[in-house]
Scaffold this motif. Structure first.
Motif, PDB file in Angstrom:
ATOM      1  N   GLN A  34       0.848  -1.189   0.000  1.00 38.34           N
ATOM      2  CA  GLN A  34       0.000   0.000   0.000  1.00 38.34           C
ATOM      3  C   GLN A  34       0.886   1.243   0.000  1.00 38.34           C
ATOM      4  O   GLN A  34       1.722   1.421   0.895  1.00 38.34           O
ATOM      5  N   VAL A  35       0.720   2.076  -1.015  1.00 39.45           N
ATOM      6  CA  VAL A  35       1.526   3.287  -1.149  1.00 39.45           C
ATOM      7  C   VAL A  35       1.185   4.254  -0.019  1.00 39.45           C
ATOM      8  O   VAL A  35       0.021   4.421   0.352  1.00 39.45           O
ATOM      9  N   ILE A  36       2.213   4.897   0.543  1.00 36.77           N
ATOM     10  CA  ILE A  36       1.985   5.890   1.588  1.00 36.77           C
ATOM     11  C   ILE A  36       2.475   7.256   1.124  1.00 36.77           C
ATOM     12  O   ILE A  36       3.410   7.366   0.352  1.00 36.77           O
ATOM     13  N   GLU A  37       1.786   8.280   1.611  1.00 41.68           N
ATOM     14  CA  GLU A  37       2.181   9.658   1.333  1.00 41.68           C
ATOM     15  C   GLU A  37       3.082  10.158   2.454  1.00 41.68           C
ATOM     16  O   GLU A  37       2.926   9.780   3.619  1.00 41.68           O
ATOM     17  N   GLY A  38       4.017  11.024   2.088  1.00 41.15           N
ATOM     18  CA  GLY A  38       4.918  11.589   3.082  1.00 41.15           C
ATOM     19  C   GLY A  38       6.193  12.076   2.420  1.00 41.15           C
ATOM     20  O   GLY A  38       6.334  12.029   1.191  1.00 41.15           O
ATOM     21  N   PRO A  39       7.146  12.525   3.203  1.00 41.04           N
ATOM     22  CA  PRO A  39       8.360  13.147   2.658  1.00 41.04           C
ATOM     23  C   PRO A  39       9.423  12.159   2.201  1.00 41.04           C
ATOM     24  O   PRO A  39      10.462  12.588   1.689  1.00 41.04           O
ATOM     25  N   TRP A  40       9.203  10.872   2.357  1.00 47.14           N
ATOM     26  CA  TRP A  40      10.273   9.905   2.146  1.00 47.14           C
ATOM     27  C   TRP A  40      10.575   9.645   0.669  1.00 47.14           C
ATOM     28  O   TRP A  40      11.718   9.441   0.300  1.00 47.14           O
ATOM     29  N   ALA A  41       9.543   9.636  -0.177  1.00 46.47           N
ATOM     30  CA  ALA A  41       9.754   9.306  -1.588  1.00 46.47           C
ATOM     31  C   ALA A  41      10.752  10.251  -2.246  1.00 46.47           C
ATOM     32  O   ALA A  41      11.636   9.829  -3.000  1.00 46.47           O
ATOM     33  N   THR A  42      10.636  11.538  -1.955  1.00 46.46           N
ATOM     34  CA  THR A  42      11.541  12.525  -2.542  1.00 46.46           C
ATOM     35  C   THR A  42      12.984  12.249  -2.137  1.00 46.46           C
ATOM     36  O   THR A  42      13.903  12.302  -2.968  1.00 46.46           O
ATOM     37  N   GLU A  43      13.185  11.926  -0.861  1.00 47.41           N
ATOM     38  CA  GLU A  43      14.537  11.696  -0.366  1.00 47.41           C
ATOM     39  C   GLU A  43      15.130  10.404  -0.924  1.00 47.41           C
ATOM     40  O   GLU A  43      16.303  10.359  -1.308  1.00 47.41           O
ATOM     41  N   PHE A  44      14.337   9.336  -0.974  1.00 44.01           N
ATOM     42  CA  PHE A  44      14.833   8.086  -1.540  1.00 44.01           C
ATOM     43  C   PHE A  44      15.137   8.252  -3.033  1.00 44.01           C
ATOM     44  O   PHE A  44      16.125   7.709  -3.545  1.00 44.01           O
ATOM     45  N   SER A  45      14.300   8.999  -3.738  1.00 43.42           N
ATOM     46  CA  SER A  45      14.532   9.227  -5.164  1.00 43.42           C
ATOM     47  C   SER A  45      15.822  10.002  -5.392  1.00 43.42           C
ATOM     48  O   SER A  45      16.592   9.701  -6.316  1.00 43.42           O
ATOM     49  N   ALA A  98       6.207   2.267   0.300  1.00 42.54           N
ATOM     50  CA  ALA A  98       4.958   1.528   0.484  1.00 42.54           C
ATOM     51  C   ALA A  98       5.057   0.682   1.741  1.00 42.54           C
ATOM     52  O   ALA A  98       6.149   0.379   2.226  1.00 42.54           O
ATOM     53  N   ARG A  99       3.892   0.288   2.233  1.00 37.50           N
ATOM     54  CA  ARG A  99       3.822  -0.519   3.450  1.00 37.50           C
ATOM     55  C   ARG A  99       3.236  -1.883   3.108  1.00 37.50           C
ATOM     56  O   ARG A  99       2.267  -1.984   2.344  1.00 37.50           O
ATOM     57  N   SER A 100       3.803  -2.918   3.688  1.00 40.14           N
ATOM     58  CA  SER A 100       3.315  -4.266   3.426  1.00 40.14           C
ATOM     59  C   SER A 100       1.910  -4.432   3.978  1.00 40.14           C
ATOM     60  O   SER A 100       1.607  -3.998   5.089  1.00 40.14           O
ATOM     61  N   THR A 101       1.065  -5.063   3.203  1.00 37.34           N
ATOM     62  CA  THR A 101      -0.273  -5.365   3.700  1.00 37.34           C
ATOM     63  C   THR A 101      -0.279  -6.656   4.511  1.00 37.34           C
ATOM     64  O   THR A 101      -1.213  -6.912   5.273  1.00 37.34           O
ATOM     65  N   VAL A 102       0.751  -7.463   4.333  1.00 38.00           N
ATOM     66  CA  VAL A 102       0.914  -8.699   5.106  1.00 38.00           C
ATOM     67  C   VAL A 102       2.297  -8.652   5.753  1.00 38.00           C
ATOM     68  O   VAL A 102       3.311  -8.577   5.054  1.00 38.00           O
ATOM     69  N   THR A 103       2.334  -8.697   7.074  1.00 33.26           N
ATOM     70  CA  THR A 103       3.613  -8.630   7.791  1.00 33.26           C
ATOM     71  C   THR A 103       4.534  -9.772   7.369  1.00 33.26           C
ATOM     72  O   THR A 103       4.104 -10.910   7.241  1.00 33.26           O
ATOM     73  N   GLY A 104       5.786  -9.430   7.145  1.00 33.04           N
ATOM     74  CA  GLY A 104       6.764 -10.446   6.793  1.00 33.04           C
ATOM     75  C   GLY A 104       6.768 -10.851   5.337  1.00 33.04           C
ATOM     76  O   GLY A 104       7.429 -11.822   4.969  1.00 33.04           O
ATOM     77  N   SER A 105       6.078 -10.098   4.491  1.00 39.92           N
ATOM     78  CA  SER A 105       5.973 -10.504   3.085  1.00 39.92           C
ATOM     79  C   SER A 105       7.182 -10.087   2.254  1.00 39.92           C
ATOM     80  O   SER A 105       7.390 -10.621   1.162  1.00 39.92           O
ATOM     81  N   VAL A 106       7.990  -9.129   2.744  1.00 39.88           N
ATOM     82  CA  VAL A 106       9.144  -8.697   1.959  1.00 39.88           C
ATOM     83  C   VAL A 106      10.435  -9.262   2.554  1.00 39.88           C
ATOM     84  O   VAL A 106      11.411  -8.551   2.796  1.00 39.88           O
ATOM     85  N   VAL A 107      10.404 -10.550   2.812  1.00 35.26           N
ATOM     86  CA  VAL A 107      11.599 -11.284   3.229  1.00 35.26           C
ATOM     87  C   VAL A 107      11.803 -12.415   2.237  1.00 35.26           C
ATOM     88  O   VAL A 107      10.851 -12.926   1.646  1.00 35.26           O
TER      89      VAL A 107
END
Length: 253
Positions: free
Chosen positions: A98-109, A119-128
């Motif tokens: 799930q995409v989140i809004e905030g200041p982080w995208a600009t800095e990571f880019s 983005a935030r995982s909709t299921v915990t532990g899914s990005v391992v």
């Protein structure tokens, strides 16, 4: 045996940070790899091995605030959840984010030199890659340090737990596969070994590539086509684990 080190990272691929205590839920360490940097254009979750500069980002996730330090800059805010959901590729499987809004995208880019978002995982532990808990041991780390003739920073392996195994043989953790492991207030089921990649040759502070640890490890830990180090585990009894807690392999029932 006892817990020597604990480490997590709220943002996948970010700086692997030491913790004195971690709470384990059924689906893994609470707050670990809950967020990920993603590329909408390619439909992928960014991996450390391909984007080593991610390790320069130190994230803190507490009391509903996500703070990320980008070298000399620090941004912090409460993530604003959007209605945008993405099915993204991660090591050949699709993961809902799930995409989140905030200041982080600009800095990571800016850091990575490409357009990305957080983005935030909709299921915990899914990005391992495998199971949500990973374990390394002092015995195995000492063997690698001896073989490579260099000090080995445990953060290179991004383990949830480093266990002090005293004078036990290197890779004693291999013998724990299929057994239960009691640590602190939690109980784990130890699974198989962890196949390693070039991430262990990335400096955990700078993201620079500069060691030959993977090649050294391959000389004595190559199994079929995988270079193994440490073990995966899954949580079968949630609980809190702290540095210094005793660790016990539970005898078979």
């Amino acid at each position: 045996m006892q817990i020597r080190e604990i480490g997590i990272s709220p943002v996948k691929g970010g700086c692997h940070q030491p913790r004195e205590t971690v709470s384990l839920a059924v689906d893994g360490p609470i707050g670990d790899r809950e967020f990920a940097v993603v590329d909408r254009n390619t439909g992928t979750i960014l991996k450390t091995v391909e984007h080593p500069l991610l390790v320069r980002c130190e994230a803190r996730w507490a009391d509903g605030v996500l703070a990320v330090a980008f070298e000399s800059r620090r941004v912090a805010a409460e993530p604003e959840m959007t209605d945008e959901y993405l099915d993204l590729d991660y090591w050949g499987r699709f993961t809902a984010m799930q995409v989140i809004e905030g200041p982080w995208a600009t800095e990571f880019s800016r850091l990575l030199g490409r357009s990305v978002t957080l983005a935030r995982s909709t299921v915990t532990g899914s990005v391992v890659y495998g199971d949500s808990v990973t374990i390394t041991t002092s015995s195995s780390l000492a063997r690698l340090a001896g073989e490579s003739q260099t000090a080995v920073d445990t953060r290179r392996f991004r383990g949830t737990f480093t266990i002090d195994t005293g004078d036990a043989d290197a890779h004693v953790e291999d013998s724990w596969a299929g057994h239960e492991l009691e640590l602190g207030g939690a109980l784990l089921l130890v699974k198989g070994g962890i196949p390693r990649c070039a991430v262990i040759d990335i400096d955990p502070d700078t993201g620079a590539r500069g060691t030959h640890l993977l090649k050294t490890l391959a000389n004595y830990r190559l199994q079929a086509s995988d270079i193994m180090f440490g073990v995966y585990a899954e949580v079968i009894r949630p609980g809190t684990v702290s540095v210094g807690d005793h660790v016990r392999v539970v005898p078979p029932h």
